[in-house]
Scaffold this active site. Structure first.
Site, short mmCIF file in Angstrom:
data_model
loop_
_atom_site.label_atom_id
_atom_site.label_comp_id
_atom_site.label_asym_id
_atom_site.label_seq_id
_atom_site.Cartn_x
_atom_site.Cartn_y
_atom_site.Cartn_z
CB SER A 48 -5.87 2.54 11.27
OG SER A 48 -6.27 1.64 12.27
CB SER A 49 -6.26 -2.31 10.08
OG SER A 49 -6.98 -3.49 9.78
CB THR A 66 -5.24 -3.85 0.72
OG1 THR A 66 -6.32 -3.20 1.39
CG2 THR A 66 -4.86 -3.05 -0.50
CE1 TYR A 106 -1.57 -4.73 11.56
CE2 TYR A 106 -3.90 -5.28 11.38
CZ TYR A 106 -2.78 -4.66 10.88
OH TYR A 106 -2.86 -3.96 9.69
CE LYS A 116 -1.98 -1.01 11.42
NZ LYS A 116 -1.08 -0.05 10.74
CG ASN A 172 1.89 2.42 4.42
OD1 ASN A 172 0.77 1.96 4.24
ND2 ASN A 172 2.99 1.76 4.04
CB ILE A 199 -0.94 -0.02 1.23
CG1 ILE A 199 -1.93 -1.20 1.13
CG2 ILE A 199 -1.69 1.30 1.36
CD1 ILE A 199 -2.75 -1.44 2.40
P1 NAP Z 1 3.62 -4.64 3.49
O1 NAP Z 1 3.38 -5.00 2.07
O2 NAP Z 1 3.92 -5.70 4.48
O3 NAP Z 1 4.81 -3.56 3.53
C1 NAP Z 1 5.23 -3.05 4.75
C2 NAP Z 1 6.10 -1.84 4.53
O4 NAP Z 1 6.46 -1.33 5.82
C3 NAP Z 1 7.38 -2.17 3.80
O5 NAP Z 1 7.76 -1.06 3.01
C4 NAP Z 1 8.38 -2.38 4.92
O6 NAP Z 1 9.71 -2.04 4.57
C5 NAP Z 1 7.87 -1.39 5.96
N1 NAP Z 1 8.18 -1.83 7.31
C6 NAP Z 1 7.69 -2.90 7.98
N2 NAP Z 1 8.25 -3.00 9.20
C7 NAP Z 1 9.11 -1.96 9.30
C8 NAP Z 1 10.00 -1.51 10.31
N3 NAP Z 1 10.14 -2.15 11.47
N4 NAP Z 1 10.73 -0.41 10.07
C9 NAP Z 1 10.62 0.26 8.91
N5 NAP Z 1 9.81 -0.12 7.90
C10 NAP Z 1 9.06 -1.21 8.11
O7 NAP Z 1 2.42 -3.78 4.11
P2 NAP Z 1 0.95 -3.50 3.53
O8 NAP Z 1 0.18 -4.75 3.59
O9 NAP Z 1 1.06 -2.73 2.26
O10 NAP Z 1 0.40 -2.57 4.70
C11 NAP Z 1 0.68 -1.19 4.76
C12 NAP Z 1 -0.10 -0.61 5.94
O11 NAP Z 1 -1.48 -0.86 5.75
C13 NAP Z 1 0.29 -1.24 7.27
O12 NAP Z 1 0.26 -0.28 8.29
C14 NAP Z 1 -0.81 -2.28 7.49
O13 NAP Z 1 -1.01 -2.55 8.86
C15 NAP Z 1 -1.99 -1.57 6.86
N6 NAP Z 1 -3.04 -2.47 6.40
C16 NAP Z 1 -2.79 -3.42 5.47
C17 NAP Z 1 -3.81 -4.26 5.04
C18 NAP Z 1 -3.61 -5.31 3.98
O14 NAP Z 1 -4.50 -6.16 3.79
N7 NAP Z 1 -2.52 -5.29 3.23
C19 NAP Z 1 -5.08 -4.15 5.61
C20 NAP Z 1 -5.30 -3.17 6.56
C21 NAP Z 1 -4.28 -2.34 6.95
P3 NAP Z 1 10.79 -3.14 4.05
O15 NAP Z 1 10.08 -4.07 3.13
O16 NAP Z 1 11.82 -2.30 3.38
O17 NAP Z 1 11.31 -3.81 5.24
#
Ligand code: NAP
Length: 253
Positions: free
Chosen positions: A146-147, A193, A160, A164, A97, A18
């Site tokens: 958030s979520s 997502t 989690y 959030k 994010n 995202i």
């Molecule tokens: P993702 O694909 O897992 O990517 C996570 C990103 O955050 C990566 O760029 C990663 O960097 C960075 N990151 C993770 N831990 C970190 C740390 N300790 N320090 C610095 N950077 C860190 O995440 P996503 O699914 O796109 O989710 C993005 C946001 O949306 C999150 O806050 C998640 O909780 C929220 N969200 C996601 C969903 C979903 O279904 N995907 C649903 C609801 C909410 P590196 O890869 O470089 O380590």
């Protein structure tokens, strides 16, 4: 001219998922984007190249969040990147994010696991906002990702959800604090997502997750990014302290 021409933006965790979609969207809208990452240096450079390929401007900043000195490292890299390109470290748009997600029975959560998730998902965003207060321009934007899980019960994600829930408090309290400076602070809550992860490639899992949305699909990161870009724009100047449901109707019940 995009809606964000002349603005500067930091998107944490924008090397993939995202965050990547948000960075690319803000870049297309004209913002100079700091693409923050922890481990994915190559992926972050790909995002920078994608923004530049669309005619925008971006640079990568590395900082692992949730460890001592994290915010210092982040803001040193951010300031260096911004000063080199604009002559100033001023920031207009901060998108918190980056986040960690984990599933598991509540009985199996350890204090270390709990602390780690809280440190990355809630503590780091708080101190990032606190640190940004000095360089955020009046009229700026803070957007926290958030979520929908803060509104739907899932015992296997209780920690989690707690992190959030804590993150969402930032919008409530900081919107009051920063109102006099016309800085808006809002929460965007995605549902399930497709972040490109392995989970979304398993047909049965994808089908089950699709059913959560009233549209019968898993979320597209670009759809969440469009909501963030709206909040970042002048069109959303009268929206602050809000929880924006970007779950594709997952919370309708
Ligand atoms: P993702 O694909 O897992 O990517 C996570 C990103 O955050 C990566 O760029 C990663 O960097 C960075 N990151 C993770 N831990 C970190 C740390 N300790 N320090 C610095 N950077 C860190 O995440 P996503 O699914 O796109 O989710 C993005 C946001 O949306 C999150 O806050 C998640 O909780 C929220 N969200 C996601 C969903 C979903 O279904 N995907 C649903 C609801 C909410 P590196 O890869 O470089 O380590």
């Amino acid at each position: 001219m995009g809606r964000l021409t002349g603005k500067t933006a930091l998107v944490t965790g924008s090397s993939r998922g995202i965050g990547r979609a948000i960075a690319e969207k803000l870049g297309r809208e004209g913002a100079l984007v700091a693409v923050h990452y922890a481990n994915g240096a190559n992926s972050a450079e790909e995002v920078v190249a994608a923004v530049e390929g669309d005619g925008g401007r971006a640079f990568a900043v590395r900082a692992e969040l949730g460890v001592p000195g994290d915010v210092d490292t982040l803001f040193e890299g951010l300031a260096a990147g911004l000063e080199e390109r604009t002559g100033s470290a001023d920031l207009d748009i901060l998108v918190n994010n980056a986040g960690l997600m984990a599933m598991g029975a509540p009985e199996e959560v350890t204090p270390d696991m709990f602390d780690r998730m809280m440190a990355v998902n809630a503590k780091a965003p708080f101190f990032i906002v606190q640190r940004a207060l000095a360089t955020l321009r009046d009229g700026g934007r803070v957007i926290n990702i958030s979520s929908g899980l803060t509104r739907v019960a899932n015992p296997d994600q209780v920690t989690y959800g707690m992190t959030k829930g804590a993150l969402e408090q930032i919008a409530l309290h900081f919107s009051r604090h920063l109102g006099p400076r016309r800085i808006t602070v809002n929460t965007v809550a995605p549902g399930s997502t497709d972040n490109g992860g392995e989970l979304f490639k398993i047909p049965e899992v994808r089908e089950a997750l699709s059913k959560l949305s009233t549209f019968g699909e898993v979320g597209d990161p670009a759809a969440v990014a469009d909501v963030v870009a709206f909040l970042a724009s002048d069109d959303a100047r009268w929206v602050t302290g809000a929880f924006i449901d970007a779950t594709g109707g997952t919370l309708l019940g």
